[in-house]
Enzyme design. Sequence first.
Site, mmCIF file in Angstrom:
data_model
loop_
_atom_site.group_PDB
_atom_site.id
_atom_site.type_symbol
_atom_site.label_atom_id
_atom_site.label_comp_id
_atom_site.label_asym_id
_atom_site.label_seq_id
_atom_site.Cartn_x
_atom_site.Cartn_y
_atom_site.Cartn_z
ATOM 1 N N TYR A 169 12.841 0.847 137.968
ATOM 2 C CA TYR A 169 12.541 0.494 139.361
ATOM 3 C C TYR A 169 13.847 0.256 140.136
ATOM 4 O O TYR A 169 14.945 0.412 139.615
ATOM 5 C CB TYR A 169 11.641 -0.755 139.404
ATOM 6 C CG TYR A 169 10.218 -0.472 138.960
ATOM 7 C CD1 TYR A 169 9.381 0.340 139.719
ATOM 8 C CD2 TYR A 169 9.701 -0.998 137.779
ATOM 9 C CE1 TYR A 169 8.073 0.606 139.318
ATOM 10 C CE2 TYR A 169 8.393 -0.735 137.375
ATOM 11 C CZ TYR A 169 7.592 0.060 138.150
ATOM 12 O OH TYR A 169 6.307 0.334 137.759
ATOM 13 N N ARG A 217 14.151 -9.570 134.251
ATOM 14 C CA ARG A 217 13.743 -8.522 133.286
ATOM 15 C C ARG A 217 14.840 -7.479 133.247
ATOM 16 O O ARG A 217 15.057 -6.734 134.222
ATOM 17 C CB ARG A 217 12.408 -7.916 133.746
ATOM 18 C CG ARG A 217 11.819 -6.935 132.755
ATOM 19 C CD ARG A 217 10.595 -7.483 132.091
ATOM 20 N NE ARG A 217 10.082 -6.515 131.120
ATOM 21 C CZ ARG A 217 8.983 -5.826 131.275
ATOM 22 N NH1 ARG A 217 8.256 -5.988 132.374
ATOM 23 N NH2 ARG A 217 8.588 -4.983 130.346
ATOM 24 N N HIS A 255 10.316 4.528 133.385
ATOM 25 C CA HIS A 255 9.010 5.207 133.364
ATOM 26 C C HIS A 255 9.163 6.712 133.183
ATOM 27 O O HIS A 255 8.276 7.371 132.668
ATOM 28 C CB HIS A 255 8.213 4.915 134.644
ATOM 29 C CG HIS A 255 7.602 3.542 134.654
ATOM 30 N ND1 HIS A 255 7.062 2.954 133.544
ATOM 31 C CD2 HIS A 255 7.460 2.635 135.653
ATOM 32 C CE1 HIS A 255 6.606 1.755 133.836
ATOM 33 N NE2 HIS A 255 6.846 1.526 135.117
ATOM 34 N N GLN A 342 -6.052 3.534 127.741
ATOM 35 C CA GLN A 342 -7.129 4.260 128.415
ATOM 36 C C GLN A 342 -7.775 3.501 129.570
ATOM 37 O O GLN A 342 -8.163 4.114 130.558
ATOM 38 C CB GLN A 342 -8.208 4.653 127.397
ATOM 39 C CG GLN A 342 -7.814 5.814 126.532
ATOM 40 C CD GLN A 342 -8.841 6.113 125.461
ATOM 41 O OE1 GLN A 342 -8.543 6.015 124.281
ATOM 42 N NE2 GLN A 342 -10.050 6.450 125.844
#
Length: 675
Positions: A169, A217, A255, A342
């Site tokens: 990010y 983080r 990501h 999921q």
Amino acid sequence: MSQPYKHLFEPLDLGFTTLKNRALMGSMHTGLEDKAKDFPKLAAYFAERARGGVGLIVTGGFAPNIEGWLSPFGSKMSKKSDVKRHLQVTKAVHHEGAKICLQILHAGRYGYSPLCVSASNIKSPISPFKPRALSTKGVYRTINDYANSASLAQQAGYDGVEIMGSEGYFINQFLVTHTNKRTDEWGGSFENRMRLPVEIVQAVRREVGPNFIIIYRLSMIDLIEQGSSWDEVVQLGKAIEAAGATIINTGIGWHEARVPTIATSVPRAAFSWVTGRIQDHVSIPVVATNRINDPAVANDIIERGEADMVSMARPFLADSDFMNKAAAGKPESINTCIGCNQACLDHTFGGKRSTCLVNPRACYETELNFSPTNNSKKIAVVGSGPAGLSAATVLAERGHTVDLFDKASEIGGQFNIAKKIPGKEEFYQTLRYYDNKIKETGVNLRLNEGVNATALISAAYDEVVLATGITPRKLELEGADHPKVLSYIDVIKEQKPVGQNVAIIGAGGIGFDLAEFLTHQGVSPSLDIELFNKEWGVDSEYQNRGAYGYAEPEAPARQVTMLQRKDGKMGAGLGKTTGWIHRASLKMKNVQMVRGVEYTKIDDLGLHFTIQGGEPQVIECDHVVVCAGQLSRRDLLDDLQGAGITTHLIGGSKLAGELDAKRAIREGFELGASL
Ligand code: FAD
Ligand code: NAP
Ligand code: SF4
């Protein structure tokens, strides 16, 4: 009894406040953060986790300004008017004895919004929007926005904030040259690139005073080329501590990294080693994270000295009572997160409210509840696959008398096949959970009993639940009964011998899993961190920037070709956040993918087909394995209804198309709650 998992349950003194244990519920975006009207649901969701014993909770991400939005009109903490709705959350959590921090998340170029900004105007490979490069002044303004957000969080009753500096990010985008090409004071040397997080932490600390938790983080392993070097990670960690952070949490992988970091195929605690490396360089508490889903694993990490705390996120979706059950020495009763993504991450990325495959109550705490029945009935549940298991245990928990039949010798239905796939070993945990739950709720389990309608009718049940699942679809093709044709059940469950050259008909979820099963040999990399690192190129020596090296996957055990009739992308129906892993894994195993085929016949030579009316082709193979979808099994329905017995269908017996365990378990829960 002495305290089980004593390291996990040791309080952590932060100087101005004490956490009651070492478990941190990691940040997850559930979708409930985005609208004010959903805050009562969000408060109930967090309160249930707080009641379940977790010491510290971190909320989903809230942007400090609209440029930092994850998506337009998404969660944000930037105005005085945002504060009031958060008070419901903090009051509810404090009432249950836990602490809670608000995560400040600026999405940077991951923002699904035309307003997104970054260090430079370089588009991410996983987002359609090209970011605008933030001006020098804009960076200073953004730092103030972080401080403002933290101040609002304090006014809203939070115990602290988490500053999201990892996962690729905004802050991460400033740290590495891959995304930061700036020439002002925020770019160039590492000292300049790391000024942003350091100044954010300093500004936040100035704003909130000394007695407020600041978690930073920190991306300890970027897993991208030109990511941070280990020395840079250490330098940043020390500077973050000096800037006033209370705790350093671990971030693993951007990501856009092409290494799985949280999927079920990642070994448990696969990345705690990297948190262990930073322990020696900072003196504030550090938190290990990723694929920690079991109290023994969490306890061991702390005992080994790799971390002071352990972050678990999805495990608290799967079981809000995780910590209470661990404290009571009952790990067998924990509903374990199987890492499938999921119903959580796939929902988030699909713009849907998150929940959990094994626990459909997650994020539906005010909507799906199991009140005791005042009309106890005698109910037969036929089939102990995921649908039957969830229905039977909810019905029994509510006070019904439940007989659960299965013709098999063990509970679980198709999950017994799924758990044999390399990378799906966690599926066994759901069966262990239900085995225990059956005993706890008093379900009368009758295995090895393939019941028929006559037996059910004569036993005079008030109601019958048919959870009899599916039968695999058979091929209608010349040579379909050739000896070289096998079904996936023959191969995975019955372990019939399979030759070196294999064609798979069907490229759905089961076709992909079968290809994985057939190409792997030896120990599953999901059970061995070294093998996993080798397979995916994770450099545990941290010699390369981003700790991302060259993958050395094991040679495939067989030559496999997968085929489908559709012309579209192979595996298009796989999970949003995991499909790429399955495709990449099979590519490494040299699995050939052929699409748009029309099957002609199977004979001694192999599988014959054409592509769009072209020349006839043949795959010379030892076996053809059929994974061509499934059909509902509901042969008892007509007779039961004919005899006037109220009969319900759930899971595969209701509808085979689009069936997965998420739907099967949810239907069992919903029916169980309604009878
Ligand atoms: P089933 O699991 O098929 O269970 C039906 C049960 O009924 C069986 O135990 C059967 O023995 C019993 N039964 C049938 N007739 C009778 C009778 N007359 N009397 C007594 N008992 C009877 N889903 C996912 O969501 N994610 C995954 O990653 C995933 N991976 C998979 C991998 C593989 C290899 C396979 C095969 C499946 C996978 N699935 C996955 C699918 C998932 O397992 C199914 O969707 C789910 O099991 C369906 O649940 P069910 O209860 O409806 O039926
Ligand atoms: P599926 O996903 O529906 O795939 C069936 C495959 O068979 C398709 O590739 C289809 O492609 C082919 N097919 C269908 N009819 C055929 C026919 N008559 N002849 C030849 N090929 C045919 O079903 P599945 O793989 O059996 O999986 C069952 C369910 O389990 C799925 O719904 C899935 O959600 C679930 N599951 C999920 C996962 C997961 O990782 N999430 C893993 C395994 C299973 P063409 O029609 O193009 O040939
Ligand atoms: Fe874990 Fe799957 Fe539930 Fe997500 S949906 S919390 S990964 S079990």
